[in-house]
Enzyme design. Structure first.
Site, PDB file in Angstrom:
ATOM      1  N   HIS A  57       0.836  -1.197   0.000  1.00  0.00           N
ATOM      2  CA  HIS A  57       0.000   0.000   0.000  1.00  0.00           C
ATOM      3  C   HIS A  57       0.874   1.250   0.000  1.00  0.00           C
ATOM      4  O   HIS A  57       2.050   1.202   0.385  1.00  0.00           O
ATOM      5  CB  HIS A  57      -0.917   0.000   1.221  1.00  0.00           C
ATOM      6  CG  HIS A  57      -2.137  -0.855   1.053  1.00  0.00           C
ATOM      7  ND1 HIS A  57      -3.190  -0.845   1.928  1.00  0.00           N
ATOM      8  CD2 HIS A  57      -2.453  -1.743   0.064  1.00  0.00           C
ATOM      9  CE1 HIS A  57      -4.122  -1.691   1.493  1.00  0.00           C
ATOM     10  NE2 HIS A  57      -3.698  -2.254   0.382  1.00  0.00           N
ATOM     11  N   GLU A  59       0.926   4.009   1.860  1.00  0.00           N
ATOM     12  CA  GLU A  59       1.437   4.457   3.162  1.00  0.00           C
ATOM     13  C   GLU A  59       2.560   3.524   3.622  1.00  0.00           C
ATOM     14  O   GLU A  59       3.588   3.948   4.158  1.00  0.00           O
ATOM     15  CB  GLU A  59       0.302   4.458   4.201  1.00  0.00           C
ATOM     16  CG  GLU A  59      -0.928   5.283   3.814  1.00  0.00           C
ATOM     17  CD  GLU A  59      -2.005   4.490   3.070  1.00  0.00           C
ATOM     18  OE1 GLU A  59      -1.665   3.664   2.205  1.00  0.00           O
ATOM     19  OE2 GLU A  59      -3.197   4.740   3.345  1.00  0.00           O
ATOM     20  N   CYS A  94      -6.003   2.108   5.592  1.00  0.00           N
ATOM     21  CA  CYS A  94      -6.844   0.916   5.755  1.00  0.00           C
ATOM     22  C   CYS A  94      -6.752   0.369   7.174  1.00  0.00           C
ATOM     23  O   CYS A  94      -5.736   0.481   7.845  1.00  0.00           O
ATOM     24  CB  CYS A  94      -6.444  -0.160   4.748  1.00  0.00           C
ATOM     25  SG  CYS A  94      -4.798  -0.848   5.017  1.00  0.00           S
ATOM     26  N   CYS A 104      -2.569  -0.516   7.266  1.00  0.00           N
ATOM     27  CA  CYS A 104      -1.712   0.673   7.402  1.00  0.00           C
ATOM     28  C   CYS A 104      -1.967   1.427   8.705  1.00  0.00           C
ATOM     29  O   CYS A 104      -1.062   2.060   9.232  1.00  0.00           O
ATOM     30  CB  CYS A 104      -1.884   1.580   6.193  1.00  0.00           C
ATOM     31  SG  CYS A 104      -1.279   0.787   4.687  1.00  0.00           S
TER      32      CYS A 104
HETATM   33  C1  HJL Z   1      -5.095   2.704   1.168  1.00  0.00           C
HETATM   34  C2  HJL Z   1      -3.656   1.807  -0.458  1.00  0.00           C
HETATM   35  C3  HJL Z   1      -4.688   0.875  -0.820  1.00  0.00           C
HETATM   36  C4  HJL Z   1      -5.904   0.889  -0.101  1.00  0.00           C
HETATM   37  N1  HJL Z   1      -6.080   1.821   0.879  1.00  0.00           N
HETATM   38  N2  HJL Z   1      -5.315   3.627   2.135  1.00  0.00           N
HETATM   39  N3  HJL Z   1      -3.903   2.684   0.550  1.00  0.00           N
HETATM   40  N4  HJL Z   1      -4.475  -0.009  -1.829  1.00  0.00           N
HETATM   41  O1  HJL Z   1      -2.549   1.836  -1.040  1.00  0.00           O
HETATM   42  C5  HJL Z   1      -7.808  -0.477   0.655  1.00  0.00           C
HETATM   43  C6  HJL Z   1      -8.543  -1.759   0.249  1.00  0.00           C
HETATM   44  C7  HJL Z   1      -7.592  -2.965   0.125  1.00  0.00           C
HETATM   45  C8  HJL Z   1      -8.390  -4.229  -0.172  1.00  0.00           C
HETATM   46  C9  HJL Z   1      -7.537  -5.371  -0.725  1.00  0.00           C
HETATM   47  N5  HJL Z   1      -6.877  -0.024  -0.371  1.00  0.00           N
HETATM   48  O2  HJL Z   1      -4.617  -4.565  -0.673  1.00  0.00           O
HETATM   49  O3  HJL Z   1      -9.493  -2.046   1.258  1.00  0.00           O
HETATM   50  O4  HJL Z   1      -4.965  -6.942  -1.270  1.00  0.00           O
HETATM   51  O5  HJL Z   1      -6.646  -2.736  -0.884  1.00  0.00           O
HETATM   52  O6  HJL Z   1      -4.345  -6.336   1.073  1.00  0.00           O
HETATM   53  O7  HJL Z   1      -9.049  -4.673   1.017  1.00  0.00           O
HETATM   54  O8  HJL Z   1      -6.591  -5.787   0.239  1.00  0.00           O
HETATM   55  P1  HJL Z   1      -5.054  -5.903  -0.181  1.00  0.00           P
HETATM   56 ZN    ZN Z   2      -3.182   0.148   3.695  1.00  0.00          ZN
END
Ligand code: HJL
Ligand code: ZN
Length: 168
Positions: A57, A59, A94, A104
């Site tokens: 992600h 963050e 998240c 995060c």
């Molecule tokens: C934030 C990110 C990102 C998400 N949220 N704040 N920064 N990709 O870079 C939140 C979303 C999750 C899914 C899939 N996304 O990423 O809820 O595969 O990406 O662990 O729940 O989970 P994974």
């Molecule tokens: Zn996250």
């Protein structure tokens, strides 16, 4: 002289990062910037979704980059963060991930375990209820004493970028 950028300027930088994330139907394309506002060179790190190897992600990438520079593991990165560190992220950090990886919010909170660490989080949009229902990320950060501030005005663009690659 410290460089003076507004909250909107930093959010715009975070959005520029988000644009670099590879579109993926199972997550959002997010960008983040870690900032020490009092420093001459305030930008500590930038990051975007899926930037570093693995399912990373935005963050998380910021924190991992600083940890790598300091030859620390990510869970110890709080030791080297300036005491006025703040995080700008286009989307609310998240609190649950479909993959089961460490959210995060927990990564942010553990920067604070030795005192200092991330003091404030500026976010561009709340996480849409698409993958994990209602994200409790903001609430959990606030309950732990982290100030969370919404930087408004870029929601439409942030969501358009965040949902690139999603079925419409
Ligand atoms: C934030 C990110 C990102 C998400 N949220 N704040 N920064 N990709 O870079 C939140 C979303 C999750 C899914 C899939 N996304 O990423 O809820 O595969 O990406 O662990 O729940 O989970 P994974
Ligand atoms: Zn996250």
């Amino acid at each position: 002289m410290a460089t003076h950028r507004s909250h909107e300027d930093y959010m715009r930088l975070a959005l520029d990062q988000a644009k670099k994330a590879p579109p993926k139907p199972t997550n959002f394309c997010v960008g983040a910037v870690l900032v020490s506002p009092s420093a001459n060179d305030p930008i500590l790190a930038v990051g975007h979704t899926m930037e570093l190897p693995g399912n990373t992600h935005a963050e998380q990438c910021c924190l991992q980059k600083i940890a790598e520079q300091a030859e620390l593991s990510e869970d110890e990165v709080g030791k080297v963060l300036p005491h006025d560190t703040v995080l700008y992220t286009t989307m609310e950090p998240c609190n649950m991930r479909l993959s089961g990886n460490l959210p995060c919010v927990d990564r942010v909170l553990r920067t604070r375990q030795h005192g200092g660490g991330i003091q404030k989080v500026y976010l561009g949009v709340k996480e849409p209820e698409k993958f994990v229902g209602e994200n409790q990320g903001r609430r959990k950060l606030e309950d732990a004493g982290v100030e969370v501030i919404h930087v408004g005005g870029m929601e439409e663009e942030i969501l358009r970028i965040a949902t690139a690659g999603h079925e419409k």
